[in-house]
Design a protein around this motif. Structure first.
Motif, short mmCIF file in Angstrom:
data_model
loop_
_atom_site.label_atom_id
_atom_site.label_comp_id
_atom_site.label_asym_id
_atom_site.label_seq_id
_atom_site.Cartn_x
_atom_site.Cartn_y
_atom_site.Cartn_z
N SER A 225 -0.56 -33.10 43.67
CA SER A 225 -0.70 -34.31 44.49
C SER A 225 0.22 -34.26 45.70
O SER A 225 -0.10 -34.80 46.76
N SER A 226 1.37 -33.60 45.57
CA SER A 226 2.27 -33.46 46.71
C SER A 226 1.66 -32.56 47.77
O SER A 226 1.72 -32.86 48.98
N ALA A 227 1.08 -31.45 47.35
CA ALA A 227 0.41 -30.55 48.30
C ALA A 227 -0.75 -31.26 48.99
O ALA A 227 -0.96 -31.11 50.21
N SER A 228 -1.50 -32.05 48.22
CA SER A 228 -2.61 -32.81 48.78
C SER A 228 -2.11 -33.83 49.80
O SER A 228 -2.71 -34.01 50.87
N ALA A 229 -0.98 -34.48 49.49
CA ALA A 229 -0.41 -35.48 50.41
C ALA A 229 0.01 -34.82 51.72
O ALA A 229 -0.25 -35.35 52.81
N LEU A 230 0.66 -33.66 51.64
CA LEU A 230 1.09 -32.97 52.85
C LEU A 230 -0.10 -32.51 53.68
O LEU A 230 -0.08 -32.58 54.92
N ALA A 231 -1.15 -32.06 53.01
CA ALA A 231 -2.36 -31.66 53.73
C ALA A 231 -3.00 -32.86 54.42
O ALA A 231 -3.46 -32.76 55.57
N GLU A 232 -3.02 -34.00 53.72
CA GLU A 232 -3.57 -35.22 54.31
C GLU A 232 -2.75 -35.65 55.54
O GLU A 232 -3.31 -36.04 56.57
N LEU A 233 -1.44 -35.55 55.44
CA LEU A 233 -0.58 -35.93 56.56
C LEU A 233 -0.79 -35.00 57.76
O LEU A 233 -0.83 -35.47 58.90
N ALA A 234 -0.92 -33.72 57.49
CA ALA A 234 -1.19 -32.78 58.57
C ALA A 234 -2.52 -33.10 59.25
O ALA A 234 -2.62 -33.09 60.48
N HIS A 235 -3.52 -33.40 58.45
CA HIS A 235 -4.83 -33.74 58.99
C HIS A 235 -4.78 -35.02 59.83
O HIS A 235 -5.49 -35.16 60.83
N ALA A 236 -3.88 -35.95 59.41
CA ALA A 236 -3.75 -37.22 60.14
C ALA A 236 -2.94 -37.08 61.42
O ALA A 236 -2.87 -38.02 62.21
N GLY A 237 -2.32 -35.90 61.62
CA GLY A 237 -1.62 -35.66 62.87
C GLY A 237 -0.13 -35.42 62.75
O GLY A 237 0.55 -35.20 63.76
N ALA A 238 0.41 -35.46 61.53
CA ALA A 238 1.84 -35.19 61.36
C ALA A 238 2.11 -33.69 61.49
O ALA A 238 1.26 -32.86 61.14
N ASP A 239 3.29 -33.35 61.96
CA ASP A 239 3.76 -31.98 61.90
C ASP A 239 4.45 -31.81 60.55
O ASP A 239 5.42 -32.51 60.25
N VAL A 240 3.94 -30.91 59.74
CA VAL A 240 4.50 -30.66 58.41
C VAL A 240 5.33 -29.38 58.53
O VAL A 240 4.79 -28.28 58.55
N VAL A 241 6.64 -29.56 58.64
CA VAL A 241 7.54 -28.48 59.00
C VAL A 241 8.81 -28.59 58.16
O VAL A 241 9.02 -29.58 57.48
N ASP A 242 9.67 -27.56 58.22
CA ASP A 242 10.93 -27.71 57.51
C ASP A 242 12.03 -28.15 58.48
O ASP A 242 11.83 -28.23 59.69
N VAL B 175 6.61 -41.39 50.47
CA VAL B 175 6.71 -40.58 51.68
C VAL B 175 5.34 -40.52 52.36
O VAL B 175 5.23 -40.73 53.58
N ARG B 176 4.32 -40.26 51.59
CA ARG B 176 2.95 -40.21 52.13
C ARG B 176 2.59 -41.52 52.82
O ARG B 176 2.15 -41.52 53.98
N ALA B 177 2.78 -42.63 52.12
CA ALA B 177 2.39 -43.94 52.67
C ALA B 177 3.19 -44.27 53.93
O ALA B 177 2.63 -44.78 54.92
N SER B 178 4.47 -43.95 53.91
CA SER B 178 5.33 -44.26 55.06
C SER B 178 4.94 -43.43 56.28
O SER B 178 4.88 -43.95 57.41
N ALA B 179 4.69 -42.14 56.06
CA ALA B 179 4.33 -41.27 57.18
C ALA B 179 2.96 -41.65 57.75
O ALA B 179 2.77 -41.65 58.98
N LEU C 278 12.98 -31.41 52.56
CA LEU C 278 13.76 -32.61 52.25
C LEU C 278 12.90 -33.72 51.67
O LEU C 278 13.17 -34.91 51.85
N VAL C 279 11.84 -33.30 50.98
CA VAL C 279 11.02 -34.22 50.19
C VAL C 279 10.81 -33.61 48.81
O VAL C 279 10.94 -32.40 48.63
N ALA C 280 10.54 -34.46 47.85
CA ALA C 280 10.19 -34.00 46.50
C ALA C 280 9.18 -34.97 45.93
O ALA C 280 9.24 -36.18 46.20
N GLY C 281 8.23 -34.43 45.15
CA GLY C 281 7.13 -35.25 44.68
C GLY C 281 7.04 -35.35 43.17
O GLY C 281 7.75 -34.66 42.43
N VAL C 282 6.14 -36.20 42.74
CA VAL C 282 5.91 -36.41 41.31
C VAL C 282 5.24 -35.19 40.70
O VAL C 282 5.61 -34.73 39.62
N ALA C 283 4.23 -34.66 41.40
CA ALA C 283 3.48 -33.51 40.88
C ALA C 283 3.16 -32.56 42.02
O ALA C 283 2.94 -32.99 43.15
#
Length: 197
Positions: free
Chosen positions: A174-191, A146-150, A166-171
């Motif tokens: 690392s999932s929280a870190s991935a979502l934070a990285e995506l938000a920083h990159a410009g994604a809207d992290v929303v439900d 999910v991280r790589a695709s987004a 509608l996502v689930a992670g390994v840990a």
């Protein structure tokens, strides 16, 4: 504005009981199906990816083989083409999917943008042909594919939303870190309630 939904790797091997099953994987499959049923006109295009690895080689070092997997770059055998583990989870409404993308096929691949359709097209080509400008991303696993695709979708100039319910992670970490990285990159992290808006 044209919007696509990218469903990442909702496969048996990534859901509970699979070779690399994540907690909450089956719930993601069912939740994505509910979303598509409740909002059939929300998306101009629905694309789903599957890991689709070769059975007769280590897929470019992706499969650990005789060595212990490090769960970073090397993994236990999973999602081998044509096996039950590579199939979509039974709770995913596959009849709603317009385009199927297979990734891996002899090499490591995390992002849906690294795969191809059965006709050999890349997702970039498909999105450009359909005039897609906005993308929602769901699926498995938050901290890897999910991280790589987004991130790749953002890199390709798309406006990206990651639907966190509608996502689930390994840990968790690392999932929280991935979502934070995506938000920083410009994604809207929303439900997924935003889909109804």
């Amino acid at each position: 504005m044209s919007r696509a939904l990218l469903i990442i790797d909702v496969q048996n091997d990534f859901t509970e009981g699979g070779a690399l099953g994540v907690d909450g994987g089956a719930a993601v499959a069912a939740g994505v199906s509910r979303l598509l049923e409740a909002h059939p006109d929300a998306y101009d295009l629905v694309v789903a990816s599957r890991d689709w690895h070769d059975a007769d080689n280590d897929n470019g070092g992706h499969f650990a083989g005789e060595q212990a997997p490090d769960f970073v770059a090397t993994w236990p055998e999973h999602c081998v083409a044509g096996t039950p583990g590579a199939e979509y989870h039974s709770d995913l409404a596959t009849d709603a999917i317009d385009i199927h993308v297979q990734k891996g096929q002899g090499q490591p691949a995390y992002s849906i943008f690294e795969g191809t359709t059965p006709d050999g097209e890349t997702l970039s080509q498909v999105l450009a042909d359909r005039g897609i400008t906005d993308i929602d991303v769901v699926g498995l696993a938050t901290d890897y594919c999910v991280r790589a695709s987004a991130l790749d979708a953002i890199e390709h100039g798309q406006h990206v939303r990651v639907l966190t319910d509608l996502v689930a992670g390994v840990a968790d970490e690392s999932s929280a870190s991935a979502l934070a990285e995506l938000a920083h990159a410009g994604a809207d992290v929303v439900d997924s309630s935003v889909v109804a808006a």
